[in-house]
Design a protein around this motif. Structure first.
Motif, PDB file in Angstrom:
ATOM      1  N   VAL A  91      -0.188   3.726   6.228  1.00  0.00           N
ATOM      2  CA  VAL A  91       1.254   3.547   6.148  1.00  0.00           C
ATOM      3  C   VAL A  91       1.676   2.125   6.514  1.00  0.00           C
ATOM      4  O   VAL A  91       2.631   1.589   5.946  1.00  0.00           O
ATOM      5  CB  VAL A  91       1.993   4.618   6.983  1.00  0.00           C
ATOM      6  CG1 VAL A  91       1.799   4.387   8.470  1.00  0.00           C
ATOM      7  CG2 VAL A  91       3.461   4.656   6.620  1.00  0.00           C
ATOM      8  N   GLU A  92       0.983   1.473   7.452  1.00  0.00           N
ATOM      9  CA  GLU A  92       1.328   0.097   7.819  1.00  0.00           C
ATOM     10  C   GLU A  92       1.155  -0.847   6.629  1.00  0.00           C
ATOM     11  O   GLU A  92       1.981  -1.737   6.408  1.00  0.00           O
ATOM     12  CB  GLU A  92       0.477  -0.394   8.994  1.00  0.00           C
ATOM     13  CG  GLU A  92       0.688   0.358  10.279  1.00  0.00           C
ATOM     14  CD  GLU A  92      -0.187   1.602  10.404  1.00  0.00           C
ATOM     15  OE1 GLU A  92      -0.102   2.260  11.448  1.00  0.00           O
ATOM     16  OE2 GLU A  92      -0.958   1.917   9.479  1.00  0.00           O
ATOM     17  N   ALA A  93       0.087  -0.660   5.873  1.00  0.00           N
ATOM     18  CA  ALA A  93      -0.146  -1.489   4.694  1.00  0.00           C
ATOM     19  C   ALA A  93       0.904  -1.189   3.624  1.00  0.00           C
ATOM     20  O   ALA A  93       1.378  -2.099   2.937  1.00  0.00           O
ATOM     21  CB  ALA A  93      -1.552  -1.259   4.150  1.00  0.00           C
ATOM     22  N   LEU A  94       1.282   0.065   3.492  1.00  0.00           N
ATOM     23  CA  LEU A  94       2.327   0.430   2.541  1.00  0.00           C
ATOM     24  C   LEU A  94       3.643  -0.249   2.905  1.00  0.00           C
ATOM     25  O   LEU A  94       4.350  -0.758   2.039  1.00  0.00           O
ATOM     26  CB  LEU A  94       2.512   1.948   2.499  1.00  0.00           C
ATOM     27  CG  LEU A  94       3.626   2.462   1.594  1.00  0.00           C
ATOM     28  CD1 LEU A  94       3.359   2.077   0.146  1.00  0.00           C
ATOM     29  CD2 LEU A  94       3.747   3.970   1.743  1.00  0.00           C
ATOM     30  N   GLY A  95       3.950  -0.294   4.194  1.00  0.00           N
ATOM     31  CA  GLY A  95       5.166  -0.968   4.644  1.00  0.00           C
ATOM     32  C   GLY A  95       5.146  -2.441   4.291  1.00  0.00           C
ATOM     33  O   GLY A  95       6.145  -2.995   3.825  1.00  0.00           O
ATOM     34  N   ALA A 139      -0.538  -5.709  -3.370  1.00  0.00           N
ATOM     35  CA  ALA A 139      -1.601  -4.701  -3.333  1.00  0.00           C
ATOM     36  C   ALA A 139      -2.962  -5.375  -3.463  1.00  0.00           C
ATOM     37  O   ALA A 139      -3.917  -4.990  -2.786  1.00  0.00           O
ATOM     38  CB  ALA A 139      -1.395  -3.676  -4.443  1.00  0.00           C
ATOM     39  N   GLN A 140      -3.062  -6.401  -4.305  1.00  0.00           N
ATOM     40  CA  GLN A 140      -4.331  -7.109  -4.470  1.00  0.00           C
ATOM     41  C   GLN A 140      -4.734  -7.818  -3.185  1.00  0.00           C
ATOM     42  O   GLN A 140      -5.915  -7.846  -2.826  1.00  0.00           O
ATOM     43  CB  GLN A 140      -4.227  -8.100  -5.624  1.00  0.00           C
ATOM     44  CG  GLN A 140      -4.088  -7.394  -6.974  1.00  0.00           C
ATOM     45  CD  GLN A 140      -3.773  -8.356  -8.091  1.00  0.00           C
ATOM     46  OE1 GLN A 140      -4.683  -9.015  -8.577  1.00  0.00           O
ATOM     47  NE2 GLN A 140      -2.513  -8.449  -8.474  1.00  0.00           N
ATOM     48  N   GLU A 141      -3.764  -8.397  -2.476  1.00  0.00           N
ATOM     49  CA  GLU A 141      -4.060  -9.049  -1.204  1.00  0.00           C
ATOM     50  C   GLU A 141      -4.485  -8.025  -0.157  1.00  0.00           C
ATOM     51  O   GLU A 141      -5.376  -8.287   0.646  1.00  0.00           O
ATOM     52  CB  GLU A 141      -2.842  -9.832  -0.723  1.00  0.00           C
ATOM     53  CG  GLU A 141      -2.550 -11.060  -1.564  1.00  0.00           C
ATOM     54  CD  GLU A 141      -1.207 -11.687  -1.277  1.00  0.00           C
ATOM     55  OE1 GLU A 141      -1.123 -12.921  -1.351  1.00  0.00           O
ATOM     56  OE2 GLU A 141      -0.231 -10.950  -0.999  1.00  0.00           O
ATOM     57  N   ALA A 198      -6.515  -1.878   1.939  1.00  0.00           N
ATOM     58  CA  ALA A 198      -6.324  -0.885   0.881  1.00  0.00           C
ATOM     59  C   ALA A 198      -7.635  -0.778   0.123  1.00  0.00           C
ATOM     60  O   ALA A 198      -8.438  -1.718   0.115  1.00  0.00           O
ATOM     61  CB  ALA A 198      -5.190  -1.293  -0.062  1.00  0.00           C
ATOM     62  N   THR A 199      -7.850   0.371  -0.504  1.00  0.00           N
ATOM     63  CA  THR A 199      -9.084   0.607  -1.247  1.00  0.00           C
ATOM     64  C   THR A 199      -8.750   1.045  -2.663  1.00  0.00           C
ATOM     65  O   THR A 199      -8.010   2.009  -2.855  1.00  0.00           O
ATOM     66  CB  THR A 199      -9.924   1.710  -0.564  1.00  0.00           C
ATOM     67  OG1 THR A 199     -10.180   1.319   0.780  1.00  0.00           O
ATOM     68  CG2 THR A 199     -11.228   1.941  -1.292  1.00  0.00           C
ATOM     69  N   GLU A 200      -9.285   0.322  -3.637  1.00  0.00           N
ATOM     70  CA  GLU A 200      -9.123   0.726  -5.035  1.00  0.00           C
ATOM     71  C   GLU A 200     -10.142   1.815  -5.346  1.00  0.00           C
ATOM     72  O   GLU A 200     -11.330   1.634  -5.145  1.00  0.00           O
ATOM     73  CB  GLU A 200      -9.372  -0.455  -5.974  1.00  0.00           C
ATOM     74  CG  GLU A 200      -8.219  -1.398  -6.084  1.00  0.00           C
ATOM     75  CD  GLU A 200      -8.449  -2.451  -7.138  1.00  0.00           C
ATOM     76  OE1 GLU A 200      -7.582  -2.588  -7.991  1.00  0.00           O
ATOM     77  OE2 GLU A 200      -9.494  -3.129  -7.094  1.00  0.00           O
ATOM     78  N   ARG A 201      -9.677   2.918  -5.836  1.00  0.00           N
ATOM     79  CA  ARG A 201     -10.564   4.011  -6.251  1.00  0.00           C
ATOM     80  C   ARG A 201     -10.689   4.048  -7.770  1.00  0.00           C
ATOM     81  O   ARG A 201     -11.548   4.722  -8.307  1.00  0.00           O
ATOM     82  CB  ARG A 201     -10.047   5.334  -5.717  1.00  0.00           C
ATOM     83  CG  ARG A 201      -9.872   5.288  -4.205  1.00  0.00           C
ATOM     84  CD  ARG A 201     -10.259   6.573  -3.567  1.00  0.00           C
ATOM     85  NE  ARG A 201     -10.083   6.504  -2.133  1.00  0.00           N
ATOM     86  CZ  ARG A 201     -11.072   6.287  -1.289  1.00  0.00           C
ATOM     87  NH1 ARG A 201     -12.282   6.088  -1.732  1.00  0.00           N
ATOM     88  NH2 ARG A 201     -10.842   6.265   0.000  1.00  0.00           N
ATOM     89  N   THR A 202      -9.785   3.330  -8.432  1.00  0.00           N
ATOM     90  CA  THR A 202      -9.796   3.164  -9.879  1.00  0.00           C
ATOM     91  C   THR A 202      -9.723   1.663 -10.146  1.00  0.00           C
ATOM     92  O   THR A 202      -8.882   0.989  -9.539  1.00  0.00           O
ATOM     93  CB  THR A 202      -8.586   3.864 -10.524  1.00  0.00           C
ATOM     94  OG1 THR A 202      -8.615   5.248 -10.178  1.00  0.00           O
ATOM     95  CG2 THR A 202      -8.589   3.727 -12.028  1.00  0.00           C
ATOM     96  N   PRO A 203     -10.590   1.129 -11.022  1.00  0.00           N
ATOM     97  CA  PRO A 203     -10.555  -0.311 -11.284  1.00  0.00           C
ATOM     98  C   PRO A 203      -9.160  -0.802 -11.673  1.00  0.00           C
ATOM     99  O   PRO A 203      -8.454  -0.153 -12.438  1.00  0.00           O
ATOM    100  CB  PRO A 203     -11.546  -0.491 -12.444  1.00  0.00           C
ATOM    101  CG  PRO A 203     -12.474   0.674 -12.320  1.00  0.00           C
ATOM    102  CD  PRO A 203     -11.623   1.812 -11.804  1.00  0.00           C
TER     103      PRO A 203
END
Length: 75
Positions: free
Chosen positions: A34-38, A47-49, A56-61
């Motif tokens: 939630v902190e990253a979402l904020g 989101a890339q940063e 954050a973790t990409e689960r889909t490329p």
């Protein structure tokens, strides 16, 4: 995840300016606390940063790139 407000936990779909809860356990393209979402929502980091910083973790490329584009944040 949201340790302060556990009922916020789960998977949400962001599409066409709408946010829809999908519930816990639904597959996610991108996961973050939630902190990253904020930070993302308030314009602190893209989101890339967040992915590059391990927040954050990409689960889909290219999920982070798509989210940034949807939020009008082109890097």
């Amino acid at each position: 995840d949201d340790a302060l407000v556990p009922h916020n936990q789960g998977t949400y779909r962001f599409a066409e300016g709408e946010v829809t809860p999908l519930g816990e356990g639904a597959p996610a393209d991108l996961t973050l606390e939630v902190e990253a979402l904020g930070s993302l929502y308030l314009g602190g980091l893209s989101a890339q940063e967040l992915v590059a910083a391990g927040r954050a973790t990409e689960r889909t490329p290219e999920a982070a790139q798509r989210l940034d584009a949807a939020l009008g944040r082109q890097l």
